[in-house]
Write a protein that holds these residues in place. Structure first.
Motif, short mmCIF file in Angstrom:
data_model
loop_
_atom_site.label_atom_id
_atom_site.label_comp_id
_atom_site.label_asym_id
_atom_site.label_seq_id
_atom_site.Cartn_x
_atom_site.Cartn_y
_atom_site.Cartn_z
N MET A 12 0.75 -1.26 0.00
CA MET A 12 0.09 0.19 0.08
C MET A 12 0.90 1.38 -0.11
O MET A 12 1.74 1.34 0.89
CB MET A 12 -0.84 0.01 1.28
N GLY A 13 0.59 2.16 -1.04
CA GLY A 13 1.63 3.31 -1.11
C GLY A 13 1.02 4.46 -0.24
O GLY A 13 -0.02 4.36 0.74
N ASN A 14 1.58 5.56 -0.39
CA ASN A 14 1.26 6.71 0.34
C ASN A 14 0.48 7.91 -0.52
O ASN A 14 0.84 8.13 -1.75
CB ASN A 14 2.53 7.36 1.11
N ILE A 15 -0.65 8.39 0.02
CA ILE A 15 -1.40 9.39 -0.79
C ILE A 15 -0.80 10.82 -0.18
O ILE A 15 -1.34 11.76 -0.78
CB ILE A 15 -2.66 8.97 -0.51
N VAL A 16 -0.53 11.12 0.96
CA VAL A 16 -0.17 12.11 1.65
C VAL A 16 1.26 12.21 2.34
O VAL A 16 1.28 11.26 3.07
CB VAL A 16 -1.24 12.76 2.78
N HIS A 17 2.12 13.27 2.10
CA HIS A 17 3.24 13.33 2.77
C HIS A 17 3.24 14.66 3.49
O HIS A 17 3.43 15.69 2.40
CB HIS A 17 4.29 12.85 2.05
N PHE A 18 3.30 15.08 4.80
CA PHE A 18 3.78 16.42 5.03
C PHE A 18 5.16 16.28 5.68
O PHE A 18 5.60 15.53 6.68
CB PHE A 18 2.51 16.91 6.19
N GLU A 19 6.18 17.46 5.25
CA GLU A 19 7.22 17.26 5.73
C GLU A 19 7.77 18.63 6.37
O GLU A 19 7.87 19.79 5.65
CB GLU A 19 8.31 16.97 4.91
N ASN A 20 8.00 18.84 7.70
CA ASN A 20 8.39 20.10 8.27
C ASN A 20 7.45 21.22 7.96
O ASN A 20 7.78 22.43 7.82
CB ASN A 20 9.84 20.46 8.11
N VAL A 21 6.32 21.13 7.76
CA VAL A 21 5.22 22.15 7.40
C VAL A 21 4.98 23.03 8.44
O VAL A 21 4.56 22.79 9.57
CB VAL A 21 3.81 21.51 6.94
N GLY A 22 4.95 24.55 8.11
CA GLY A 22 4.59 25.44 9.07
C GLY A 22 3.40 26.40 8.18
O GLY A 22 3.59 26.36 6.91
N LEU A 23 2.59 27.04 8.95
CA LEU A 23 1.64 27.64 8.45
C LEU A 23 1.31 29.00 9.34
O LEU A 23 1.06 28.83 10.28
CB LEU A 23 0.35 26.91 8.36
N ARG A 24 1.60 29.88 8.78
CA ARG A 24 1.36 31.37 9.33
C ARG A 24 0.32 32.30 8.49
O ARG A 24 0.38 32.31 7.49
CB ARG A 24 2.58 32.18 9.33
N TYR A 25 -0.86 32.81 9.21
CA TYR A 25 -1.54 33.82 8.48
C TYR A 25 -1.16 34.94 8.78
O TYR A 25 -0.99 35.34 9.95
CB TYR A 25 -2.89 33.58 9.18
N GLY A 26 -0.76 35.83 7.83
CA GLY A 26 -0.23 37.26 7.64
C GLY A 26 1.23 37.17 8.45
O GLY A 26 1.89 36.36 8.35
N THR A 27 1.25 38.22 9.43
CA THR A 27 2.49 38.34 10.19
C THR A 27 2.43 37.85 11.51
O THR A 27 3.19 37.94 12.38
CB THR A 27 2.87 40.01 10.24
N GLY A 28 1.36 37.01 11.92
CA GLY A 28 1.04 36.62 13.16
C GLY A 28 1.97 35.32 13.51
O GLY A 28 2.73 34.98 12.60
N PRO A 29 2.05 34.80 14.85
CA PRO A 29 2.59 33.49 14.78
C PRO A 29 2.21 32.37 14.14
O PRO A 29 0.87 32.56 13.41
CB PRO A 29 2.30 33.15 16.58
N GLU A 30 3.06 31.49 14.01
CA GLU A 30 2.95 30.22 13.18
C GLU A 30 1.28 29.42 13.78
O GLU A 30 1.30 29.40 14.85
CB GLU A 30 3.96 29.12 13.29
N THR A 31 0.68 29.20 13.16
CA THR A 31 -0.63 28.28 13.54
C THR A 31 -0.26 26.90 13.36
O THR A 31 -0.71 26.23 14.37
CB THR A 31 -1.81 28.60 12.42
N LEU A 32 0.58 26.25 12.82
CA LEU A 32 1.01 25.14 12.64
C LEU A 32 2.66 25.18 12.70
O LEU A 32 3.05 25.90 11.75
CB LEU A 32 0.58 24.26 11.42
#
Length: 233
Positions: free
Chosen positions: A1-21
């Motif tokens: 069974m293969g992989n369908i999703v892979h996240f690697e060291n993901v960060g998410l920031r909205y605007g200039t605020g702190p990272e949400t993820l």
């Protein structure tokens, strides 16, 4: 069974605020079933938005279907999104369309012939207990009925990935069980399921599901998902 999703060291920031993820890494196997939990404001919905391409990561890599989703040309995004079914917390039904036409929409967008649409749409409406509300428009439906229409729309085209944000939050326990059976059936057909929920009863109903938890924007790993990704990283 293969992989369908892979996240690697993901960060998410909205605007200039702190990272949400921050530094989120995991792999989802094709055909897997996953529950995503965490307190309100922990980052669950933001993670789901990355999964269904409503947001691009601020940093790190998101790979879907073997491709880097962060660098996809805009012209290819609609085709990618059609491979992903989404149940939104706020439903996002089209108020001018009937229940039938809301559920039929993904099939029409995919180019399915009209003669081949009625049977699956009516079957899906029956499954979610809304055969009697075929012509009703969303403003005339209760919150629970709207939720069920949203779920029927998300699964009608048998997406490769189903992302559901609190999909049973507006329905009674019996209907929640029925909807969970629908997700299980879709999963048996090969769809990768990701359900964000606070409902511990729901989680306990799928013993083979793996559990991910978001705490303060970081992913913790009660299922060993990060250390031993199914199918190999």
């Amino acid at each position: 069974m293969g992989n369908i999703v892979h996240f690697e060291n993901v960060g998410l920031r909205y605007g200039t605020g702190p990272e949400t993820l921050s530094d989120v890494s995991f792999t989802l196997a094709t055909g897997g079933f996953y529950f995503l939990t965490g307190a309100s404001g922990a980052g669950k919905t933001s993670l789901l938005k990355l999964l269904y391409l409503a947001q691009r990561p601020t940093r790190g890599a998101v790979r879907l279907f073997g491709e880097d989703a962060g660098s996809l040309p805009r012209a290819r995004l609609p085709g990618f999104r059609r491979r992903i079914g989404v149940v939104f917390q706020d439903f996002r039904l089209l108020p001018q369309l009937s229940a039938y036409d809301n559920v039929a929409l993904p099939l029409r967008v995919a180019g399915v012939r009209e003669s081949e649409i009625e049977a699956p749409v009516m079957e899906m409406l029956a499954w979610v207990g809304l055969s009697a509300r075929v012509t009703a428009k969303p403003p005339t439906l209760s919150g629970g009925e709207q939720q069920r229409i949203a779920i029927a729309r998300a699964v009608i085209a048998r997406p490769e990935i189903l992302v559901a944000d609190e999909p049973t939050g507006n329905v009674d326990p019996d209907m929640a069980d029925r909807l969970l059976h629908l997700f299980e059936a879709l999963n048996r057909l090969g769809t990768t399921i990701v359900v964000a929920t606070h409902d511990l009863h729901l989680i306990g109903r799928i013993p083979h599901a793996q559990l991910m938890r978001v705490e303060k924007g970081k992913l913790v790993d009660p299922s060993g998902l990060l250390r031993h990704p199914p199918g190999g990283a």
